[in-house]
Design an enzyme around this catalytic site. Structure first.
Site, PDB file in Angstrom:
ATOM      1  N   HIS A 263       0.851  -1.188   0.000  1.00 62.04           N
ATOM      2  CA  HIS A 263       0.000   0.000   0.000  1.00 62.04           C
ATOM      3  C   HIS A 263       0.882   1.231   0.000  1.00 62.04           C
ATOM      4  CE1 HIS A 263      -3.242   2.738   1.021  1.00 62.04           C
ATOM      5  NE2 HIS A 263      -4.056   1.761   0.650  1.00 62.04           N
ATOM      6  N   ASP A 317      -7.924  -5.538   0.097  1.00 63.05           N
ATOM      7  CA  ASP A 317      -8.386  -6.452  -0.949  1.00 63.05           C
ATOM      8  C   ASP A 317      -8.056  -7.913  -0.678  1.00 63.05           C
ATOM      9  OD1 ASP A 317      -9.599  -4.578  -2.701  1.00 63.05           O
ATOM     10  OD2 ASP A 317      -7.605  -3.849  -3.206  1.00 63.05           O
TER      11      ASP A 317
HETATM   12  N1  CMC Z   1       3.973  -7.639  -4.361  1.00 60.14           N
HETATM   13  C1  CMC Z   1       5.304  -7.609  -4.572  1.00 60.14           C
HETATM   14  N2  CMC Z   1       6.061  -6.489  -4.467  1.00 60.14           N
HETATM   15  C2  CMC Z   1       5.437  -5.367  -4.150  1.00 60.14           C
HETATM   16  C3  CMC Z   1       4.062  -5.320  -3.916  1.00 60.14           C
HETATM   17  C4  CMC Z   1       3.335  -6.521  -4.035  1.00 60.14           C
HETATM   18  N3  CMC Z   1       2.012  -6.538  -3.847  1.00 60.14           N
HETATM   19  N4  CMC Z   1       3.711  -4.055  -3.617  1.00 60.14           N
HETATM   20  C5  CMC Z   1       4.833  -3.330  -3.671  1.00 60.14           C
HETATM   21  N5  CMC Z   1       5.882  -4.121  -3.989  1.00 60.14           N
HETATM   22  C6  CMC Z   1       7.279  -3.721  -4.128  1.00 60.14           C
HETATM   23  C7  CMC Z   1       7.563  -3.164  -5.512  1.00 60.14           C
HETATM   24  O1  CMC Z   1       7.937  -4.166  -6.407  1.00 60.14           O
HETATM   25  C8  CMC Z   1       8.695  -2.207  -5.213  1.00 60.14           C
HETATM   26  O2  CMC Z   1       9.871  -2.951  -5.053  1.00 60.14           O
HETATM   27  P1  CMC Z   1      11.320  -2.341  -5.479  1.00 60.14           P
HETATM   28  O3  CMC Z   1      11.500  -1.143  -4.593  1.00 60.14           O
HETATM   29  O4  CMC Z   1      12.243  -3.445  -5.192  1.00 60.14           O
HETATM   30  O5  CMC Z   1      11.193  -1.975  -6.910  1.00 60.14           O
HETATM   31  C9  CMC Z   1       8.320  -1.625  -3.854  1.00 60.14           C
HETATM   32  O6  CMC Z   1       7.515  -2.626  -3.236  1.00 60.14           O
HETATM   33  C10 CMC Z   1       7.548  -0.338  -3.927  1.00 60.14           C
HETATM   34  O7  CMC Z   1       6.479  -0.501  -4.885  1.00 60.14           O
HETATM   35  P2  CMC Z   1       5.725   0.712  -5.531  1.00 60.14           P
HETATM   36  O8  CMC Z   1       4.909   0.198  -6.658  1.00 60.14           O
HETATM   37  O9  CMC Z   1       6.658   1.849  -5.806  1.00 60.14           O
HETATM   38  O10 CMC Z   1       4.823   1.154  -4.324  1.00 60.14           O
HETATM   39  P3  CMC Z   1       3.505   1.978  -4.438  1.00 60.14           P
HETATM   40  O11 CMC Z   1       3.351   2.736  -3.205  1.00 60.14           O
HETATM   41  O12 CMC Z   1       3.466   2.746  -5.697  1.00 60.14           O
HETATM   42  O13 CMC Z   1       2.463   0.775  -4.580  1.00 60.14           O
HETATM   43  C11 CMC Z   1       0.580  -0.545  -4.643  1.00 60.14           C
HETATM   44  C12 CMC Z   1       1.299   0.595  -3.913  1.00 60.14           C
HETATM   45  C13 CMC Z   1      -0.729  -0.786  -3.922  1.00 60.14           C
HETATM   46  C14 CMC Z   1       0.306  -0.113  -6.071  1.00 60.14           C
HETATM   47  C15 CMC Z   1       1.436  -1.822  -4.625  1.00 60.14           C
HETATM   48  O14 CMC Z   1       1.725  -2.207  -3.308  1.00 60.14           O
HETATM   49  C16 CMC Z   1       0.805  -2.964  -5.406  1.00 60.14           C
HETATM   50  O15 CMC Z   1       0.960  -3.032  -6.630  1.00 60.14           O
HETATM   51  N6  CMC Z   1       0.076  -3.900  -4.702  1.00 60.14           N
HETATM   52  C17 CMC Z   1      -0.635  -4.956  -5.371  1.00 60.14           C
HETATM   53  C18 CMC Z   1      -1.988  -4.435  -5.873  1.00 60.14           C
HETATM   54  C19 CMC Z   1      -2.952  -4.216  -4.737  1.00 60.14           C
HETATM   55  O16 CMC Z   1      -3.127  -5.042  -3.870  1.00 60.14           O
HETATM   56  N7  CMC Z   1      -3.646  -3.053  -4.778  1.00 60.14           N
HETATM   57  C20 CMC Z   1      -4.658  -2.699  -3.794  1.00 60.14           C
HETATM   58  C21 CMC Z   1      -4.228  -1.570  -2.922  1.00 60.14           C
HETATM   59  S1  CMC Z   1      -5.233  -1.349  -1.442  1.00 60.14           S
HETATM   60  C22 CMC Z   1      -6.829  -1.039  -1.968  1.00 60.14           C
HETATM   61  C23 CMC Z   1      -6.971   0.224  -2.693  1.00 60.14           C
HETATM   62  O17 CMC Z   1      -6.889   1.304  -2.122  1.00 60.14           O
HETATM   63  O18 CMC Z   1      -7.211   0.145  -3.883  1.00 60.14           O
END
Ligand code: CMC
Length: 380
Positions: A263, A317
């Site tokens: 998140h 989720d």
């Molecule tokens: N599985 C594996 N690695 C992850 C995940 C995950 N679910 N989430 C983040 N990471 C890693 C990502 O690969 C990155 O690693 P590195 O620094 O080595 O490149 C690091 O964590 C930071 O990721 P980011 O994409 O820059 O982080 P963000 O703050 O932009 O992402 C997120 C937030 C929700 C998009 C992401 O955690 C994600 O893609 N999660 C899976 C999708 C998901 O469950 N979404 C629902 C969110 S909660 C409900 C809502 O509000 O919609």
């Protein structure tokens, strides 16, 4: 040409772009409050109707206020005249989120004054969209199953009425309560992507229908509300609990994202996931789906071991997938369920935005070339 130091923040991380009195998130401590009340207390003691009143009025109602708010919402359960025929003409292959986005947009054409953005009109429109969105989803799902729509029952709560219109029979109290907790936990969440989208749209003084339509489009993405369907697809691909660890480790090795984890704001377990985990376990045991819950729990344990140090924990989720499955919902209805509830948050934010509006208009940092000579087309 001199270039100023860049203030670009990818994904607007950490940028404060709005003020709200609706929800507060402490991502480090894993706290979510609506108007100061913890999501745990609301899940235990409140109802969706009361929670919506709280979000829209910034206080809990007394019993007569709750009674009249509930009646007003129920008066909006029915779709406008002729609307259900539109739903019945849609392709049965349509994805429910595309359908919902389109039909919420279409509601504007059944409103005599869709562009009235006064507080009273915006509240009335919000009540209409919130009240009848369940009928849109239920009617479409029945249409694709070849079944006639079920008229809403205004003697039922928001949650009971939705399950009734979907299934054609009154839900048990336990199922109604489980669904209501899902609605409570999804109702609002700070300036998440779809809420920001809604506020950006209304900041042009467009209209509430446009803001809701755009927000639904944002929500369906797999990085946002679409993740609950991704979780269920993953769970379906894991044959038994004994395969869960190897499956997740394979995803990690291939650097794939595990849906339902991580998140932007929470660096601890999402408190909504904690509430839904308890609910999912109870429902799974009651409905003969314990294996599904156990698989989910195993995945959480593996993810905690591998990713807790990076601040990646289950989000809302993750356990909502098991919960919705146990309630008997089809996989492609999971994200629409998120939308049904979040309409409350989106519209509350739109009303807040209208009360103190300024057009959202950030800048893009130009990183292309300058002073490029124009080449006539025949010389290119
Ligand atoms: N599985 C594996 N690695 C992850 C995940 C995950 N679910 N989430 C983040 N990471 C890693 C990502 O690969 C990155 O690693 P590195 O620094 O080595 O490149 C690091 O964590 C930071 O990721 P980011 O994409 O820059 O982080 P963000 O703050 O932009 O992402 C997120 C937030 C929700 C998009 C992401 O955690 C994600 O893609 N999660 C899976 C999708 C998901 O469950 N979404 C629902 C969110 S909660 C409900 C809502 O509000 O919609």
């Amino acid at each position: 040409m001199t270039t100023a130091p860049s203030s670009f923040v990818k994904g607007l991380e950490g940028i404060v772009a709005a003020q709200t009195e609706m929800s507060h998130i402490d991502g480090t401590a894993g706290i979510l409050e609506y108007v100061g009340i913890s999501i745990g207390d609301l899940s235990k003691h409140s109802t969706f109707e009361e929670t919506v009143f709280l979000l829209w009025n910034k206080r809990l109602p007394n019993s007569s206020e709750l009674g009249s708010f509930t009646s007003d919402l129920r008066a909006n359960y029915a779709l406008p005249e002729g609307f259900v025929e539109r739903i019945s003409s849609l392709p049965t292959s349509a994805e429910p989120m595309h359908m919902l986005r389109t039909m919420v947009s279409a509601l504007a054409m059944y409103d005599d004054n869709p562009n009235d953005n006064s507080v009273e009109a915006a509240r009335a429109k919000a009540l209409k969209i919130l009240g009848c969105a369940p009928a849109i989803v239920a009617a479409f799902d029945r249409h694709r199953r070849g079944l006639a729509p079920v008229e809403p029952d205004t003697s039922l709560s928001f949650s009971a009425n939705f399950l009734y219109m979907l299934n054609g029979e009154k839900p048990t109290d336990a199922m109604t309560r489980a669904f209501d907790i899902c609605m409570i936990t999804h109702a609002d969440h700070g300036l998440n992507n779809s809420t920001f989208t809604a506020r950006v749209v209304i900041s042009t003084l467009s209209d509430l229908y446009s803001a809701m339509t755009a927000a639904i489009g944002s929500l369906r993405g797999p990085l946002h509300g679409g993740a609950n369907e991704g979780v269920m697809k993953m769970l379906n691909q894991i044959p038994t609990i004994d395969d869960a660890e190897a499956y997740v480790m394979g995803m990690i090795e291939r650097k794939e994202r595990i849906m339902g984890f991580g998140h932007r704001v929470y660096k601890a377990k999402d408190p909504r996931a904690a509430e839904l985990m308890t609910l999912a376990k109870q429902l799974a045991d009651d409905t003969g789906n314990s294996d599904l819950y156990e698989k989910s729990h195993k995945i959480e344990q593996v993810m905690e071991r591998e990713y807790a140090a990076k601040g990646i924990y289950p989000n809302v989720d993750f356990y909502s997938a098991t919960t919705y499955h146990c309630i008997g919902l089809k996989l492609d209805l999971f994200t629409p369920m998120f939308a049904l509830s979040r309409i409350a948050g989106w519209s509350g934010h739109v009303i807040e935005q209208l009360a103190d509006n300024r057009l959202f208009r950030p800048k893009a940092e130009y990183v292309g070339d300058h002073d490029v000579p124009y080449t006539p087309i025949n010389d290119r």
